[in-house]
Design a protein around this motif. Structure first.
Motif, PDB file in Angstrom:
ATOM      1  N   ALA A  48       0.836  -1.210   0.000  1.00 26.41           N
ATOM      2  CA  ALA A  48       0.000   0.000   0.000  1.00 26.41           C
ATOM      3  C   ALA A  48       0.868   1.257   0.000  1.00 26.41           C
ATOM      4  N   ARG A  49       1.970   1.226   0.726  1.00 31.69           N
ATOM      5  CA  ARG A  49       2.862   2.385   0.771  1.00 31.69           C
ATOM      6  C   ARG A  49       3.501   2.638  -0.594  1.00 31.69           C
ATOM      7  N   ILE A  50       3.907   1.584  -1.284  1.00 31.56           N
ATOM      8  CA  ILE A  50       4.473   1.740  -2.631  1.00 31.56           C
ATOM      9  C   ILE A  50       3.427   2.345  -3.561  1.00 31.56           C
ATOM     10  N   GLU A  51       2.222   1.832  -3.518  1.00 32.81           N
ATOM     11  CA  GLU A  51       1.147   2.392  -4.353  1.00 32.81           C
ATOM     12  C   GLU A  51       0.916   3.859  -4.029  1.00 32.81           C
ATOM     13  N   GLN A  52       0.941   4.211  -2.749  1.00 35.07           N
ATOM     14  CA  GLN A  52       0.749   5.591  -2.330  1.00 35.07           C
ATOM     15  C   GLN A  52       1.862   6.488  -2.888  1.00 35.07           C
ATOM     16  N   LEU A  53       3.096   6.022  -2.800  1.00 34.86           N
ATOM     17  CA  LEU A  53       4.217   6.795  -3.345  1.00 34.86           C
ATOM     18  C   LEU A  53       4.048   7.030  -4.839  1.00 34.86           C
ATOM     19  N   TRP A  54       3.745   5.965  -5.569  1.00 38.89           N
ATOM     20  CA  TRP A  54       3.611   6.086  -7.022  1.00 38.89           C
ATOM     21  C   TRP A  54       2.466   7.033  -7.387  1.00 38.89           C
ATOM     22  N   GLU A  55       1.350   6.904  -6.696  1.00 40.34           N
ATOM     23  CA  GLU A  55       0.213   7.787  -6.964  1.00 40.34           C
ATOM     24  C   GLU A  55       0.564   9.238  -6.656  1.00 40.34           C
ATOM     25  N   GLN A  56       1.288   9.469  -5.573  1.00 36.65           N
ATOM     26  CA  GLN A  56       1.694  10.827  -5.204  1.00 36.65           C
ATOM     27  C   GLN A  56       2.592  11.437  -6.275  1.00 36.65           C
ATOM     28  N   CYS A  57       3.559  10.692  -6.746  1.00 42.95           N
ATOM     29  CA  CYS A  57       4.479  11.192  -7.772  1.00 42.95           C
ATOM     30  C   CYS A  57       3.742  11.491  -9.072  1.00 42.95           C
ATOM     31  N   ARG A  58       2.910  10.579  -9.505  1.00 42.11           N
ATOM     32  CA  ARG A  58       2.173  10.770 -10.758  1.00 42.11           C
ATOM     33  C   ARG A  58       1.213  11.951 -10.649  1.00 42.11           C
ATOM     34  N   ALA A  59       0.529  12.069  -9.519  1.00 43.40           N
ATOM     35  CA  ALA A  59      -0.431  13.166  -9.358  1.00 43.40           C
ATOM     36  C   ALA A  59       0.268  14.521  -9.348  1.00 43.40           C
ATOM     37  N   ALA A  60       1.403  14.599  -8.689  1.00 41.86           N
ATOM     38  CA  ALA A  60       2.089  15.884  -8.550  1.00 41.86           C
ATOM     39  C   ALA A  60       2.925  16.252  -9.769  1.00 41.86           C
ATOM     40  N   PHE A  61       3.548  15.244 -10.428  1.00 47.37           N
ATOM     41  CA  PHE A  61       4.545  15.564 -11.451  1.00 47.37           C
ATOM     42  C   PHE A  61       4.432  14.730 -12.727  1.00 47.37           C
ATOM     43  N   GLY A  62       3.432  13.889 -12.832  1.00 50.34           N
ATOM     44  CA  GLY A  62       3.352  12.963 -13.952  1.00 50.34           C
ATOM     45  C   GLY A  62       2.739  13.484 -15.231  1.00 50.34           C
ATOM     46  N   ALA A  63       2.317  14.714 -15.252  1.00 41.43           N
ATOM     47  CA  ALA A  63       1.622  15.242 -16.440  1.00 41.43           C
ATOM     48  C   ALA A  63       2.523  15.332 -17.671  1.00 41.43           C
ATOM     49  N   GLU A  64       3.836  15.370 -17.482  1.00 44.95           N
ATOM     50  CA  GLU A  64       4.758  15.550 -18.602  1.00 44.95           C
ATOM     51  C   GLU A  64       5.167  14.260 -19.307  1.00 44.95           C
ATOM     52  N   GLY A  65       4.660  13.126 -18.868  1.00 48.62           N
ATOM     53  CA  GLY A  65       5.025  11.872 -19.516  1.00 48.62           C
ATOM     54  C   GLY A  65       4.567  10.674 -18.715  1.00 48.62           C
ATOM     55  N   PRO A  66       4.942   9.468 -19.149  1.00 45.38           N
ATOM     56  CA  PRO A  66       4.401   8.244 -18.565  1.00 45.38           C
ATOM     57  C   PRO A  66       5.100   7.746 -17.297  1.00 45.38           C
ATOM     58  N   TRP A  67       6.170   8.401 -16.865  1.00 47.65           N
ATOM     59  CA  TRP A  67       6.945   7.919 -15.729  1.00 47.65           C
ATOM     60  C   TRP A  67       6.497   8.593 -14.437  1.00 47.65           C
ATOM     61  N   LEU A  68       7.072   8.199 -13.314  1.00 45.86           N
ATOM     62  CA  LEU A  68       6.654   8.733 -12.017  1.00 45.86           C
ATOM     63  C   LEU A  68       6.701  10.253 -11.969  1.00 45.86           C
ATOM     64  N   PHE A  69       7.726  10.835 -12.573  1.00 48.12           N
ATOM     65  CA  PHE A  69       7.874  12.290 -12.593  1.00 48.12           C
ATOM     66  C   PHE A  69       7.738  12.838 -14.003  1.00 48.12           C
ATOM     67  N   GLY A  70       6.966  12.161 -14.819  1.00 47.20           N
ATOM     68  CA  GLY A  70       6.775  12.552 -16.202  1.00 47.20           C
ATOM     69  C   GLY A  70       7.865  11.973 -17.083  1.00 47.20           C
ATOM     70  N   GLN A  71       9.062  12.527 -16.940  1.00 48.93           N
ATOM     71  CA  GLN A  71      10.229  12.000 -17.657  1.00 48.93           C
ATOM     72  C   GLN A  71      10.904  10.935 -16.791  1.00 48.93           C
ATOM     73  N   TYR A  72      11.598  10.023 -17.436  1.00 49.04           N
ATOM     74  CA  TYR A  72      12.279   8.937 -16.727  1.00 49.04           C
ATOM     75  C   TYR A  72      13.263   9.499 -15.707  1.00 49.04           C
ATOM     76  N   SER A  73      13.291   8.904 -14.524  1.00 48.03           N
ATOM     77  CA  SER A  73      14.191   9.375 -13.470  1.00 48.03           C
ATOM     78  C   SER A  73      14.711   8.209 -12.651  1.00 48.03           C
ATOM     79  N   ILE A  74      15.601   8.553 -11.769  1.00 52.05           N
ATOM     80  CA  ILE A  74      16.186   7.595 -10.836  1.00 52.05           C
ATOM     81  C   ILE A  74      15.081   6.860 -10.052  1.00 52.05           C
TER      82      ILE A  74
END
Length: 164
Positions: free
Chosen positions: A134-160
């Protein structure tokens, strides 16, 4: 950039080794690769010849030696100028998420260690295991919601963070 060698453990057993390998491949960093099978009698001695911690992955880049998956990934982000989000807020979250993935989720790691060749395994769900998932899902959802608009990755563009 000079000659680089990434020393990794068996791909089917070592998610730690795959993290920098995946990031480096995605960033199109040219490197040599040396695989040390982790389940052989001489594995420990072979690993110690590259890594003072006795763990993999390890990186050799000229005179530079790095022997931790997170440190190797940070090194390549710094070296290439890629692999981290551009905004300070996104970078801070990406580093926090990456560090949590690197050091957290003890129950998940213990209960479901990586072995891509294993078949027919069944591990019962426990409350602690469900909490890690559940914590992993929460992290991924948080990243996508806050920064995912620019692409398909957690922060939009591929990152660490995606590599971890």
């Amino acid at each position: 950039m000079g000659s680089m060698t990434l020393i990794i453990g068996s791909r089917h057993l070592s998610s730690w080794s795959l993290r920098p390998w995946i990031l480096m491949r995605h960033l199109e960093v040219v490197f040599d690769e040396r695989v040390i099978e982790l389940d052989l009698p001489d594995s420990e001695a072979n690993i110690l010849s590259y890594s003072p911690s006795g763990r993999l992955p390890a990186l050799q880049h000229g005179d530079v030696r790095v022997w931790d998956s997170l440190a190797i990934c940070e090194y390549f982000c710094e070296l290439t100028g890629r692999g981290l989000p551009t905004s300070r807020a996104a970078r801070a979250l990406a580093r926090s998420v990456t560090a949590e993935m690197h050091a957290g989720f003890r129950t998940l790691r213990k209960t479901w260690p990586m072995d891509t060749r294993a078949t027919g395994l069944h591990t019962p769900m426990s409350p602690k295991l469900a909490a890690d998932i559940a914590r992993i899902e929460q992290l991924w959802e948080q990243c996508r919601a806050a920064f995912g608009a620019e692409g398909p990755w957690l922060f939009g563009q591929y990152s660490i963070a995606d590599a971890f």
